[in-house]
Design an enzyme around this catalytic site. Structure first.
Site, PDB file in Angstrom:
ATOM      1  N   ALA A  91       1.087  -1.119   0.075  1.00 25.26           N
ATOM      2  CA  ALA A  91      -0.128   0.294  -0.072  1.00 25.26           C
ATOM      3  C   ALA A  91       1.080   1.229   0.068  1.00 25.26           C
ATOM      4  O   ALA A  91       2.083   1.200   0.496  1.00 25.26           O
ATOM      5  CB  ALA A  91      -0.828   0.082   1.422  1.00 25.26           C
TER       6      ALA A  91
ATOM      7  N   GLU B 282       4.750  -4.759   7.553  1.00 27.91           N
ATOM      8  CA  GLU B 282       3.773  -3.535   8.219  1.00 27.91           C
ATOM      9  C   GLU B 282       4.222  -3.426   9.436  1.00 27.91           C
ATOM     10  O   GLU B 282       4.213  -2.513  10.170  1.00 27.91           O
ATOM     11  CB  GLU B 282       2.248  -4.023   8.183  1.00 27.91           C
ATOM     12  CG  GLU B 282       1.490  -4.041   6.784  1.00 27.91           C
ATOM     13  CD  GLU B 282       1.829  -5.110   5.986  1.00 27.91           C
ATOM     14  OE1 GLU B 282       2.565  -6.191   6.338  1.00 27.91           O
ATOM     15  OE2 GLU B 282       1.150  -5.188   4.915  1.00 27.91           O
TER      16      GLU B 282
ATOM     17  N   GLY C  59       0.869  -4.739   1.052  1.00 30.50           N
ATOM     18  CA  GLY C  59      -0.536  -5.142   0.232  1.00 30.50           C
ATOM     19  C   GLY C  59      -0.062  -5.778  -1.041  1.00 30.50           C
ATOM     20  O   GLY C  59      -0.923  -6.155  -1.841  1.00 30.50           O
TER      21      GLY C  59
ATOM     22  N   GLU D 152      -0.491  -9.286  -0.229  1.00 26.00           N
ATOM     23  CA  GLU D 152      -1.948  -9.513   0.020  1.00 26.00           C
ATOM     24  C   GLU D 152      -2.892  -9.419  -1.378  1.00 26.00           C
ATOM     25  O   GLU D 152      -3.572 -10.436  -1.546  1.00 26.00           O
ATOM     26  CB  GLU D 152      -2.553  -8.477   0.669  1.00 26.00           C
ATOM     27  CG  GLU D 152      -2.018  -8.392   2.263  1.00 26.00           C
ATOM     28  CD  GLU D 152      -2.394  -7.228   3.172  1.00 26.00           C
ATOM     29  OE1 GLU D 152      -1.853  -6.069   2.746  1.00 26.00           O
ATOM     30  OE2 GLU D 152      -2.981  -7.288   4.125  1.00 26.00           O
TER      31      GLU D 152
HETATM   32  N1  CAA Z   1       4.703   3.214  -0.895  1.00 26.23           N
HETATM   33  C1  CAA Z   1       5.154   4.248  -1.016  1.00 26.23           C
HETATM   34  N2  CAA Z   1       6.270   4.306  -1.770  1.00 26.23           N
HETATM   35  C2  CAA Z   1       7.059   3.210  -2.034  1.00 26.23           C
HETATM   36  C3  CAA Z   1       6.557   2.132  -1.328  1.00 26.23           C
HETATM   37  C4  CAA Z   1       5.465   2.229  -0.773  1.00 26.23           C
HETATM   38  N3  CAA Z   1       4.671   0.765  -0.056  1.00 26.23           N
HETATM   39  N4  CAA Z   1       7.535   1.172  -1.527  1.00 26.23           N
HETATM   40  C5  CAA Z   1       8.575   1.853  -2.335  1.00 26.23           C
HETATM   41  N5  CAA Z   1       8.112   3.050  -2.724  1.00 26.23           N
HETATM   42  C6  CAA Z   1       8.837   4.061  -3.361  1.00 26.23           C
HETATM   43  C7  CAA Z   1       9.965   4.619  -2.585  1.00 26.23           C
HETATM   44  O1  CAA Z   1       9.466   5.657  -1.560  1.00 26.23           O
HETATM   45  C8  CAA Z   1      11.055   5.176  -3.617  1.00 26.23           C
HETATM   46  O2  CAA Z   1      10.262   6.338  -3.983  1.00 26.23           O
HETATM   47  P1  CAA Z   1      10.956   7.819  -4.167  1.00 26.23           P
HETATM   48  O3  CAA Z   1      12.300   7.457  -5.079  1.00 26.23           O
HETATM   49  O4  CAA Z   1      10.562   8.962  -4.501  1.00 26.23           O
HETATM   50  O5  CAA Z   1      12.157   8.070  -2.772  1.00 26.23           O
HETATM   51  C9  CAA Z   1      10.654   4.209  -4.766  1.00 26.23           C
HETATM   52  O6  CAA Z   1       9.320   3.646  -4.569  1.00 26.23           O
HETATM   53  C10 CAA Z   1      11.793   3.303  -4.913  1.00 26.23           C
HETATM   54  O7  CAA Z   1      11.985   2.582  -3.737  1.00 26.23           O
HETATM   55  P2  CAA Z   1      13.283   2.328  -2.980  1.00 26.23           P
HETATM   56  O8  CAA Z   1      14.202   3.471  -3.015  1.00 26.23           O
HETATM   57  O9  CAA Z   1      13.036   2.012  -1.468  1.00 26.23           O
HETATM   58  O10 CAA Z   1      13.750   0.860  -3.795  1.00 26.23           O
HETATM   59  P3  CAA Z   1      14.775  -0.079  -2.933  1.00 26.23           P
HETATM   60  O11 CAA Z   1      15.198  -0.884  -4.180  1.00 26.23           O
HETATM   61  O12 CAA Z   1      16.033   0.513  -2.486  1.00 26.23           O
HETATM   62  O13 CAA Z   1      14.047  -0.732  -2.009  1.00 26.23           O
HETATM   63  C11 CAA Z   1      12.019  -1.954  -1.242  1.00 26.23           C
HETATM   64  C12 CAA Z   1      12.918  -1.553  -2.427  1.00 26.23           C
HETATM   65  C13 CAA Z   1      12.814  -3.080  -0.366  1.00 26.23           C
HETATM   66  C14 CAA Z   1      10.687  -2.673  -1.660  1.00 26.23           C
HETATM   67  C15 CAA Z   1      11.555  -0.913  -0.545  1.00 26.23           C
HETATM   68  O14 CAA Z   1      11.118   0.136  -1.321  1.00 26.23           O
HETATM   69  C16 CAA Z   1      10.514  -0.866   0.590  1.00 26.23           C
HETATM   70  O15 CAA Z   1      10.996  -1.510   1.643  1.00 26.23           O
HETATM   71  N6  CAA Z   1       9.147  -0.505   0.486  1.00 26.23           N
HETATM   72  C17 CAA Z   1       8.163  -0.535   1.419  1.00 26.23           C
HETATM   73  C18 CAA Z   1       7.795  -2.017   1.572  1.00 26.23           C
HETATM   74  C19 CAA Z   1       6.683  -1.900   2.664  1.00 26.23           C
HETATM   75  O16 CAA Z   1       6.729  -1.404   3.741  1.00 26.23           O
HETATM   76  N7  CAA Z   1       5.268  -2.147   2.266  1.00 26.23           N
HETATM   77  C20 CAA Z   1       4.186  -2.324   3.004  1.00 26.23           C
HETATM   78  C21 CAA Z   1       3.537  -1.311   3.071  1.00 26.23           C
HETATM   79  S1  CAA Z   1       2.168  -1.031   4.349  1.00 26.23           S
HETATM   80  C22 CAA Z   1       0.882  -1.902   3.637  1.00 26.23           C
HETATM   81  O17 CAA Z   1       1.261  -2.561   2.507  1.00 26.23           O
HETATM   82  C23 CAA Z   1      -0.242  -2.272   4.599  1.00 26.23           C
HETATM   83  C24 CAA Z   1      -1.175  -3.027   4.085  1.00 26.23           C
HETATM   84  O18 CAA Z   1      -1.360  -4.151   4.706  1.00 26.23           O
HETATM   85  C25 CAA Z   1      -1.987  -3.092   2.734  1.00 26.23           C
END
Ligand code: CAA
Length: 252
Positions: A62, A128, A105, A108
């Site tokens: 998400a 999360e 998400g 999911e």
């Molecule tokens: N939401 C918003 N933006 C996201 C995102 C997310 N879930 N995941 C990645 N992005 C964005 C980053 O902010 C980044 O944007 P900017 O260039 O503007 O900074 C871009 O995508 C590229 O991401 P990274 O630079 O972080 O890429 P990476 O290769 O270094 O890392 C990753 C990849 C390990 C997947 C890392 O991006 C990450 O950990 N992302 C978040 C994963 C996460 O926590 N997901 C759960 C979200 S909460 C949820 O999903 C709740 C639910 O139950 C529905």
């Protein structure tokens, strides 16, 4: 466009298209995906869906940038994420083709699909806990049903990554497809499904999903009623006749 839809024969591929954000699910992409699937679901010429992302990310979850702007009141009154319930009412079988990250998400979304094919480099996870929240699109429920309480607890409480081969071993992923041309392999599998009776495909999906909702006794009764009802269909006559006449069935 946040989702690119492409129809190949009787299969519709929905490709998540926010690559700069690793296909993070904001409200726009969610609405485009679900409303697109709903429209195609009504079309008699569609027998299977594939949902996919790109080589780096199926979907990184998400959209955290969207969520951080919301407080409890907005979440509650919008009933944030409740729109996903429409997804689970799609009748046509849906395959998740997972390359790269399927986090939060994204994991999911894959579990909302009916079959999950993963490439060897796919990585799953419910991180999360690291954000101070819990999964909100069914992760605590669906992962537990797929892999059991002990594994689900360990994966969700630690927020660790689950590589594709482990995900397959524990029953989160249907099958890891090795070798080149991952999407070609998935498309071939989708196209096999589209050769079968569409009514039988939808009935199978509904009946297996019923197993998650009911007791064994009630589920068996439900299955038998659906089985009987298929004897109202031309495809049942065609399928059985073709077997006895030693020819390939032609389902409509
Ligand atoms: N939401 C918003 N933006 C996201 C995102 C997310 N879930 N995941 C990645 N992005 C964005 C980053 O902010 C980044 O944007 P900017 O260039 O503007 O900074 C871009 O995508 C590229 O991401 P990274 O630079 O972080 O890429 P990476 O290769 O270094 O890392 C990753 C990849 C390990 C997947 C890392 O991006 C990450 O950990 N992302 C978040 C994963 C996460 O926590 N997901 C759960 C979200 S909460 C949820 O999903 C709740 C639910 O139950 C529905």
């Amino acid at each position: 466009m946040n989702v690119l839809f492409e129809k190949i024969d009787r299969t519709v591929i929905a490709k998540l298209n926010r690559p700069k954000h690793l296909n993070a699910l904001n409200s726009d992409i969610m609405h485009e995906l679900i409303s697109g699937l709903q429209e195609y679901d009504k079309q008699p010429s569609v027998g299977c869906f594939i949902i996919t992302g790109n080589e780096k990310a199926f979907c990184a979850g998400a959209d955290i940038k969207e969520m951080i702007q919301k407080d409890f009141s907005e979440m509650f009154h919008e009933d944030y994420f409740s729109y996903w319930e429409i997804f689970s009412r799609i009748k046509t079988p849906i395959i998740a083709a997972v390359n790269g990250y399927a986090f939060g998400g994204g994991c999911e979304l894959a579990m909302l699909c009916d079959i999950i094919y993963a490439s060897e480099n796919a990585v799953f996870g419910q991180p999360e806990i690291k954000l101070g929240v819990i999964p909100g699109i069914g992760g605590t429920q669906r992962l537990t049903k797929l892999v059991g309480k002990s594994k689900a607890m360990e994966i969700i409480l630690t927020g660790r990554n689950v590589p594709a081969l482990e995900a397959e071993k524990i029953g989160l992923v249907s099958k890891v497809l090795t070798g080149p041309n991952f999407m070609d392999q998935v498309l071939e599998k989708a196209q096999l499904l589209t050769t079968y009776s569409k009514t039988a495909l939808k009935a199978t999906k509904e009946t297996i999903n019923q197993a998650l909702e009911s007791s064994l006794k009630d589920g068996i009764v439900f299955e038998r009623k659906v089985f009987h009802s298929l004897f109202h269909t031309e495809n049942q006559v065609e399928g059985m006749s073709a077997f006895l006449e030693k020819r390939i069935p032609k389902f409509n």
